[in-house]
Design a protein around this motif. Sequence first.
Motif, short mmCIF file in Angstrom:
data_model
loop_
_atom_site.label_atom_id
_atom_site.label_comp_id
_atom_site.label_asym_id
_atom_site.label_seq_id
_atom_site.Cartn_x
_atom_site.Cartn_y
_atom_site.Cartn_z
N GLU A 1 0.92 -1.01 -0.06
CA GLU A 1 -0.15 -0.10 -0.10
C GLU A 1 1.11 1.14 0.20
N GLY A 2 1.33 1.78 -1.03
CA GLY A 2 2.16 2.79 -1.30
C GLY A 2 2.45 3.26 -2.88
N LYS A 3 3.16 4.07 -3.02
CA LYS A 3 3.55 4.59 -4.40
C LYS A 3 5.15 4.30 -4.55
N PRO A 4 5.41 4.11 -5.85
CA PRO A 4 6.79 3.93 -6.11
C PRO A 4 7.65 5.07 -5.70
N VAL A 5 7.24 6.31 -5.62
CA VAL A 5 7.81 7.56 -5.08
C VAL A 5 7.04 8.15 -4.18
N GLY A 6 7.59 9.06 -3.11
CA GLY A 6 6.83 9.67 -2.15
C GLY A 6 6.51 8.96 -1.01
N THR A 7 6.57 7.76 -1.07
CA THR A 7 5.92 6.99 0.33
C THR A 7 7.25 5.99 0.99
N PRO A 8 8.26 6.64 1.50
CA PRO A 8 8.69 8.06 1.50
C PRO A 8 9.45 8.49 0.25
N ASP A 9 10.18 7.67 -0.32
CA ASP A 9 11.13 8.10 -1.47
C ASP A 9 11.29 6.88 -2.42
N ALA A 10 12.00 7.29 -3.24
CA ALA A 10 12.24 6.47 -4.48
C ALA A 10 13.02 5.15 -4.33
N GLY A 11 13.41 4.93 -2.99
CA GLY A 11 13.87 3.63 -2.61
C GLY A 11 12.83 2.65 -2.24
N THR A 12 11.81 2.94 -2.01
CA THR A 12 10.80 2.10 -1.69
C THR A 12 10.70 0.51 -2.21
N PRO B 264 17.27 9.84 -10.90
CA PRO B 264 17.91 9.41 -12.24
C PRO B 264 19.32 8.96 -12.12
N LYS B 265 20.18 9.10 -10.92
CA LYS B 265 21.55 8.51 -10.99
C LYS B 265 21.24 7.07 -10.42
N GLY B 266 20.22 6.62 -9.73
CA GLY B 266 19.89 5.47 -9.03
C GLY B 266 20.69 5.35 -7.59
N GLU B 267 20.69 6.74 -6.96
CA GLU B 267 21.40 6.45 -5.85
C GLU B 267 20.72 5.70 -4.79
N PHE B 268 19.41 5.86 -4.75
CA PHE B 268 18.72 4.76 -3.81
C PHE B 268 19.00 3.24 -4.06
N VAL B 269 18.99 3.01 -5.52
CA VAL B 269 19.33 1.52 -5.71
C VAL B 269 20.59 1.04 -4.95
N ALA B 270 21.53 1.86 -4.78
CA ALA B 270 22.87 1.45 -4.16
C ALA B 270 22.88 1.37 -2.64
N LYS B 271 21.64 1.88 -2.09
CA LYS B 271 21.53 1.60 -0.69
C LYS B 271 21.06 0.21 -0.13
N TYR B 272 20.54 -0.48 -1.16
CA TYR B 272 19.87 -1.46 -0.80
C TYR B 272 20.65 -2.83 -1.29
N ASP B 273 20.70 -4.10 -0.88
CA ASP B 273 21.10 -5.39 -1.20
C ASP B 273 20.00 -5.97 -2.02
N LEU B 274 20.20 -5.91 -3.29
CA LEU B 274 19.02 -6.52 -4.24
C LEU B 274 19.56 -8.05 -4.58
N SER B 275 20.64 -8.60 -4.01
CA SER B 275 21.09 -9.83 -4.48
C SER B 275 19.87 -10.94 -4.59
#
Length: 628
Positions: free
Chosen positions: A305-316, A344-355
């Motif tokens: 229950e949320g959105k891809p951005v703004g709940t709270p950010d683009a790292g959800t 755009p730079k994918g900075e949030f992606v780098a914060k998580y382990d997506l292995s």
Amino acid sequence: MAYRDIYQSWQDDPEAFWLKAAEAIDWVEAPTKALFDDKAPLYEWFRDATVNTCYNAIDRHVDQGNGDRAAVIYDSPITGTKASFTYAQMQTRIAALAGGLAALGVTKGDRVIIYMPMVPEALEAMLACARLGAIHSVVFGGFAANELAVRIDDATPKAIIAASAGLEPNRVVEYKPLLDGAIEMSAHKPDVCVILQREQHPCELGPRDVDWYEMQKGTTPADCVPVEGTHPAYILYTSGTTGAPKGVVRPTAGHLVALNWTMKNIYNVDPGDVFWAASDVGWVVGHSYICYAPLIHGNTTIVFEGKPVGTPDAGTFWRIIEEHNVKSFFTAPTAFRAVKREDPKGEFVAKYDLSCLNQIYLAGERADPDTIEWMQDKLDKPIYDHWWQTETGYTIAGNPVGIEPLPVKLGSPTVAMPGFDVQILDDAGHPLPAGELGAIVVKLPLPPGTLPTLWNAEDRFKKSYLTAFPGYYETGDAGMIDEDGYLYIMARTDDVINVAGHRLSTGGMEEVLAAHPDVAECAVIGVTDDLKGQLPVGFVCLNNGATTPEADVVAGCVKLVREKIGPVAAFKLCCVVDRLPKTRSGKILRGTMVKIADSADYKMPATIDDPAILDEIKVALQGIGYAK
Ligand code: COA
Ligand code: AMP
């Protein structure tokens, strides 16, 4: 076996292919035959079987000793809530809810409308109906009361199950006034409304309403009711050319067999893996891949229950994938465009382990190469586009990753899945050679689980899908197939547009605008939008002698579409013009208007009545930031 061999094995012997796939389902009485063609061109699958969908989605996993496995994970950044429910817990909750519904008189074949936000109880409501053999029809929360009323009159539900409220980032959506308004408008009245009170925003109950938990008290948990293979599991309304939505019927047995097949062969997950479709239960993606398929296959599904951005950010997205160990992820391209715009730079992606994540699937609208390339670059995971429709309920063309991942060609959802003989025809119904653009059709019969008809509208079903190209199902999409058998979806052939992955009818919006007292004539087109794929733009010509200021007419039109169709239409752009461009026979040149709006090249239509009108349209479009 490779994809080609499997596709070939289906073509050689569809009956054997589907009976084999059917072995993965727990039947009350197993089918002795797959296809029944005695009513062709209407076809039935697994007609002589009996089965229960809820048993296959929930109970059988408990019976097989997997009761402790997580069935549903609820993650709601909008409310700050997280919860997890095992298969055994879901069984108890669904049986209790079904018992309550049965005590209210809901039995096999009754329709039940479900109007709920993204909470686990929405799945419980769907599965409780399935348990009883009741036919649910879920209505998306972003639709207005009027749209709900249309569905109430068509489905004539005995009961409606609703929540008190949904929560959007910028506002609370109070469902109760919408529900009451819809019932007031509709000719058919349900006997009862079951209301789930959300602690964030409870509502007052009226004489027709009962509380979700109160109504279960003192009732007996319900067992699974066996139904015939062709019994409708649900009705899901979708947009067509006119404002009257089409009630797509989903047959029970084919739905079970086909969805179960897709989980390994397309989504490449095994029982116990976590699968996440970030959509909404109001859409077909939510039906098939938030609720039914993962559960039938014994996976864990996520209710987000949320959105891809703004709940709270683009790292959800990335947070959820890491936290819940998601193996396959599915959403609409628009969601990634939203993330890309914010990060755009994918900075949030780098914060998580997506292995844990093996692959991502996109559907619902055209997956633009820019977005796919951005995803490939930032995520370093395979990204698979796949193409399907509410009508089919699952992939027509995709990448059979669980069989054999095929090379990705940007702009193509890859190849036809077993069950679908996809062809490209010209207007006269002749097959076109590779690389040529035409109508995309599927040779009949369609495979199990696809729509056998439209609710209460067999003639409309035949007219909409089976008449233009006899012997084929008309998809409403245009495109081509290349030399390697890869399909390309280029455009719709009807008045359907796709706004943020939501399928909407421009004809339906025109019907609303035409009802505005100052509007004499109107047209709605879908223009290209960087975020939502398409956006509706309205053009209205005013009645002679209309005195309302143009700005007020525009504001009135925007308000009217929001009130009559709902916020999901995202109708915010409207221009007042003197005339609409037409052919000499009076047909509005919507296609040319779209090209002008998108600043694309266009040929002056030979049959145009007055070419000067196109210049007026261009000026109007420039006034709202288009036709540069
Ligand atoms: N209940 C009530 N209102 C809803 C709603 C719901 N379930 N879902 C959306 N709305 C409203 C929104 O609040 C918005 O209202 P507003 O005009 O007051 O802002 C309006 O409908 C338009 O919504 P949407 O098109 O979703 O735009 P958005 O700006 O809120 O979000 C995205 C844009 C891209 C983030 C969003 O569309 C998204 O997450 N899409 C994911 C893809 C998806 O779910 N596709 C479904 C098919 S797979
Ligand atoms: P819906 O019934 O809401 O799922 O919408 C189905 C329509 O969305 C299709 O007929 C297409 O027009 C469009 N669509 C869905 N998936 C894709 C895709 N992968 N590529 C292009 N268009 C798509």
